[in-house]
Design an enzyme around this catalytic site. Structure first.
Site, PDB file in Angstrom:
ATOM      1  CG  PHE A 236      -1.585  -1.376   1.427  1.00  0.00           C
ATOM      2  CD1 PHE A 236      -2.414  -1.934   0.467  1.00  0.00           C
ATOM      3  CD2 PHE A 236      -1.275  -2.115   2.547  1.00  0.00           C
ATOM      4  CE1 PHE A 236      -2.943  -3.204   0.647  1.00  0.00           C
ATOM      5  CE2 PHE A 236      -1.798  -3.387   2.732  1.00  0.00           C
ATOM      6  CZ  PHE A 236      -2.633  -3.932   1.775  1.00  0.00           C
ATOM      7  CB  THR A 464      -2.001  -5.472  -7.788  1.00  0.00           C
ATOM      8  OG1 THR A 464      -0.655  -5.898  -8.029  1.00  0.00           O
ATOM      9  CG2 THR A 464      -1.981  -4.366  -6.765  1.00  0.00           C
ATOM     10  CG  LEU A 628      -5.460  -5.731 -18.506  1.00  0.00           C
ATOM     11  CD1 LEU A 628      -3.967  -5.757 -18.191  1.00  0.00           C
ATOM     12  CD2 LEU A 628      -5.669  -5.801 -20.017  1.00  0.00           C
ATOM     13  CE  LYS A 631     -13.140 -15.089  -9.597  1.00  0.00           C
ATOM     14  NZ  LYS A 631     -12.954 -16.538  -9.790  1.00  0.00           N
ATOM     15  CE  LYS A 698      -9.829   6.015 -17.547  1.00  0.00           C
ATOM     16  NZ  LYS A 698     -10.452   7.351 -17.420  1.00  0.00           N
ATOM     17  CD  GLU A 702      -2.422   4.721  -5.596  1.00  0.00           C
ATOM     18  OE1 GLU A 702      -1.861   5.313  -4.667  1.00  0.00           O
ATOM     19  OE2 GLU A 702      -2.152   4.940  -6.796  1.00  0.00           O
TER      20      GLU A 702
END
Lengths: 736, 148
Positions: A236, A464, A628, A631, A698, A702
């Site tokens: 983070f 991620t 992409l 889920k 994009k 966050e």
């Protein structure tokens, strides 16, 4: 060839994480899971004052303690070179002098045969200090202030005049508390020297950064340092710098001549890895009586450690969110004797958005407009600062679709008008215009004769989904099944990778993978051209397609060859291509990179007697450009939402103003959302592939967090009539 | 000599140092690093293992207290449906809390506390997930509980 541009906006519903099997069986190995033969354990000693000097440090008892091999303090530490900066400064080497700049600063490290012995001995180090008065209050006039720290203060139009003439004005102060990233994985460095080469198993979000900083500090070539980070237990933002425990472990390993593992404790995670700044936002809005903005003035003040450096432009949200002819934004930092402030999921935006979206809500009430309507009324169709078109922007859709899904029309506009039993019900909304960021990145793609393919880049997957989505992307571009492609990452020896930060990694590494795949297909086309018997002998890359492992003429799948056969014909085991990406220039493209956009709709329930806030449901609609893997993208938004709930209602890093000590540096005292705090969450994506990078993404790491706090505060106002302008919002603020 | 029975295997351990927790014994002595340390203070649940059928925090349990007790760690699960459900529902991101979440969830089934989403949320609240996969964890546990 097959290009990403031909692909749909959402590349299917998404596959399971490819690293899932390792993670559900405990086989994924994080830095602290590695051990080496002869390894010793380190424990740090931290300062117990916030400002001053060490006048005496006595290590005698610690050195005599069981199993201790070495105690290092500033009196016997190696002299290390200055830490180089990346886009931001890194902490300077620890133990280089006797000066104390914050409570919890490393002042020593103990190395022993077991963790228990190291930890026990660290407590035996005796320290005497010359105590100086610590600067801890952001409003202390003695504290140094840095104006316009990033050269990004902005002004257009004439805000002063516009505010003077505005029939309606909002003039308020919004504050947010310090928060601590607290990834669950304890940051660990396992350092092993072999002669002049060094291997680090390390928790970070950017292996090449750690490699570069450590090599410079210790005066060895970069290629003598290898940083391995196959898995990291969250970050983070906490892993974007080379924190001082890393060189401490490296130094300790050199002192004892064996590998050393330094695993931070949870309390040390609060002082050693930075934390989100506190922020003060002074906002003035000028508007017409019908709610049209005529001026925005947004000034912010954020906290900075004495030797720190931080990019936290809270006011910049006010440059892009709404169409206003007159805008001024200014940021300041104040230097304090506190641990480093640092990026934490949506730095600057998370705080600035809370302020701006609260103020817009106040304006809506002031002029009697629906809070949703006022956002649509002042919608920025183009970049208000430059007048340029956005690279893509579906904020309007986010707001409109979100309102539908949420049932915003069922909202009674009066405050305290909706209730169920003893609970007051409130609806709140916030919009989000997130910033854009991308670093240079490189990647290699390899196709082997057995049909397997590998993608390599020295990036990290902090949860991620980089392992998964890059395998998917390469599979799509090379016409392979995703099972055939393996993404390899987390090793500084791989092609130089971008940081997993700023929501920019997918654009950076994805664009590099896109480039590498294009070059690889070109190599296959070139090879085929040298084979007169190939059905592809006379065809250019623009006239080929690739699917199911075959390259064929566009429009005629029968005329082609498999990639494996092309390799076989030419007696090759594999073919590889390197790719790279650099961020496009807004000037060259004549558009403003929009960043992700989003809208939050929140229903709160407030116990009228106790002031207890319960979140009933959240609708979060986001424009992340091309998605992409839906889920995994949904999981990013969900995680961001949880972070936003924490910021709104729980998280508060409390500094004791007498000592500078963080008073709640444990998970027992620093509250984070738990499962029982979760509302029903509805997540949806809208928008189009973005025009700013070749793959149209994009970044959604966050944005999910941003706007939650404002929507919660706005909902609480609707429920109770109480406007809370500081975070976190706690029960005491809502009790009558 | 202390004997830990971990995942059905007996491990005699010389615990001359009584400060060694079960968590450190598992990770540093037995090499079973699937059990994670997130706080070492009993507040995050990452170190959850099952001892004699009950979930416990291995960081708050001294190894010396575990002589003869049957310990199950994440490495001891044999293709439990919970693991599969966690993958399908994307009930983790970084994966660091996952071993503890799964051990807690498996124990929850035996505790008869997975009857409603509210129950699942409540009785899984000792396991922090900083990535914020909570809703997906509930979905995974709910699915396995319904088919149990």
């Amino acid at each position: 060839m097959t290009t990403i541009q031909q692909q749909p906006r959402i590349l299917g519903p998404g596959i399971n994480r490819v690293d899932g099997p390792l993670k559900v069986t405990g086989q994924a190995r994080y830095a602290n899971d590695f051990s080496l033969p002869g390894m010793a354990y380190a424990a740090v000693v931290r300062s117990t004052i916030a400002s001053g000097r060490i006048t005496r440090i006595d290590t005698t008892a610690a050195e005599k303690s069981a199993g201790v091999m070495r105690v290092i303090t500033h009196e016997n530490a190696d002299h290390l070179a200055a830490a180089p900066a990346t886009f931001i400064k890194n902490p300077q080497a620890p133990l280089q002098d006797d000066v104390i700049r914050y409570h919890g600063q490393y002042i020593g490290v103990v190395v022993a045969d077991t963790q228990q012995n190291a930890t026990a001995a660290a407590r035996l180090v005796e320290v005497e200090y010359e105590l100086h008065e610590a600067l801890l209050d952001p409003h202390d006039p003695r504290a140094e202030r840095i104006k316009d720290p990033w050269g990004e203060d902005t002004a257009w139009g004439d805000v002063r005049t516009a505010l003077k003439r505005a029939p309606v004005m909002i003039d308020q102060t919004y504050t947010t508390s310090e928060n601590t990233n607290n990834p669950l994985g304890l940051f660990t460095t396992l350092a092993a020297w072999d002669g002049d080469t060094l291997t680090l198993h390390d928790s970070n979000q950017w292996p090449n950064m750690v490699q570069m900083v450590v090599a410079t500090m210790f005066g060895v070539p970069e290629d003598a340092v290898r940083v391995l980070t196959p898995f990291v237990g969250g970050g983070f933002g906490a892993g974007l710098r080379c924190w001082s425990h890393i060189p401490l472990a490296v130094m300790a390993a050199r002192h004892v001549g064996r590998p050393v593992k330094l695993e931070l404790t949870r309390p040390e995670m609060f002082t050693g890895l930075g934390h989100r700044t506190a922020s003060f936002n002074w906002i003035k809005l000028g508007a017409t009586r019908d709610g049209r903005l005529t001026a925005i003035e947004h000034e912010s003040l954020t906290t900075l450690s004495m030797e720190g450096d931080e990019y936290e432009p809270c006011s910049s949200v006010s440059c892009s969110a709404y169409a206003s002819p007159n805008v001024t934004t200014r940021d300041q930092q104040v230097k304090l004797n506190i641990p480093w402030t640092n990026f934490m999921r949506a730095p600057g935006d998370s705080q600035g958005n809370f302020a701006l979206e609260s103020a817009i809500d106040e304006l809506a009430w002031e002029v009697g407009l629906d809070p949703l309507e006022i956002r649509l009324l002042n919608y920025a169709e183009v970049d208000p600062k430059t007048g340029r078109p956005w690279s893509s922007n579906a904020l309007r859709q986010c707001l409109e679709i979100g309102a539908q899904r949420f049932g915003w029309s069922r909202r009674n506009p009066e405050i305290r008008s909706m209730r169920e039993g003893h609970e007051l019900i409130g609806y709140g909304v916030a919009g989000v215009s997130f910033f854009w960021y991308q670093q240079p990145c490189s990647a290699k793609v390899i196709f082997r004769a057995d049909g397997s393919a590998y993608v390599r880049s020295a990036v990290t997957d902090i949860g991620t989904g980089t392992y998964t989505i890059m395998a998917q992307l390469a599979a799509r571009l090379l016409g392979l099944d995703v099972e055939q492609v393996e993404m390899q990452l987390g090793d500084s020896e791989m092609p130089a990778g971008a940081a997993a930060g700023g929501s920019g990694l997918t654009a950076a590494v994805g664009s590099a993978v896109h480039d590498a795949c294009g070059r690889l297909v070109q190599k296959f086309v070139d090879l085929a051209a040298t084979d007169p018997f190939s059905p592809l002998a006379d065809v250019g890359i623009e006239n080929v397609e690739v699917s199911e492992g075959r390259l064929y003429r566009k429009g005629d799948p029968t005329r082609g060859e498999s990639l494996a056969r092309i390799l076989a014909v030419h007696g090759l085991d594999e073919l590889a291509a390197d790719g790279s990406s650099t961020p496009n220039s807004p000037d060259e493209l004549g558009m403003t990179p929009a960043g992700a956009r989003g809208a939050r709709f929140v229903e709160v329930r407030v116990d009228e007697d106790l002031g207890r806030v319960r979140l009933a449901r959240i609708v979060t609609v986001n424009d992340g450009g091309r998605i992409l893997n839906e889920k995994l993208a949904r999981s990013q938004i969900l995680g961001g939402t949880v972070g936003g709930i924490g910021m709104a209602l729980f998280e508060d890093t409390v500094t004791d103003m007498d000592t500078g000590r963080i008073a709640n540096a444990t998970f027992g005292d620093y509250l984070v959302p738990v499962n029982a705090d979760m509302p029903d969450v509805h997540i949806e994506f809208v928008g189009e592939p973005d025009a700013f990078n070749p793959i149209g993404v994009k970044g959604v790491g966050e944005i999910g967090l941003v706007g939650v706090a404002a929507a919660v505060a706005n909902a609480i106002f609707h429920a109770t009539g109480k406007r809370i302008r500081s975070l976190p919002i706690t029960m005491d603020m809502l009790m009558d | 000599m202390t004997t830990l029975i971990v995942n059905g295997m007996e491990h005699p351990l010389d615990l001359a140092d009584p400060r060694v927790t079960l968590l450190d014994a598992l990770r540093d002595r037995l090499g079973l690093t699937g059990t994670k340390k997130g706080c070492d203070q009993g507040a995050c649940g990452a170190c959850t293992v099952i001892a004699d059928g009950r979930r416990i925090l291995s960081c708050l349990t001294l190894a010396a207290q575990c002589d003869g007790r049957e310990i199950t760690t994440i490495e001891g699960l044999e293709s439990h449906p919970m693991q599969d459900a966690f993958m399908r529902h994307d009930a983790f991101q970084c994966g660091y809390c996952t071993s503890g979440q799964i051990m807690s969830a498996v124990a929850l089934l035996g505790e008869d506390r997975a009857g409603s989403d509210d129950d699942i949320r409540e009785f899984m609240s000792g396991n922090l997930c900083r990535c914020g996969a909570y809703s997906n964890i509930v979905a995974a546990v709910r699915e396995v509980a319904r088919h149990a």
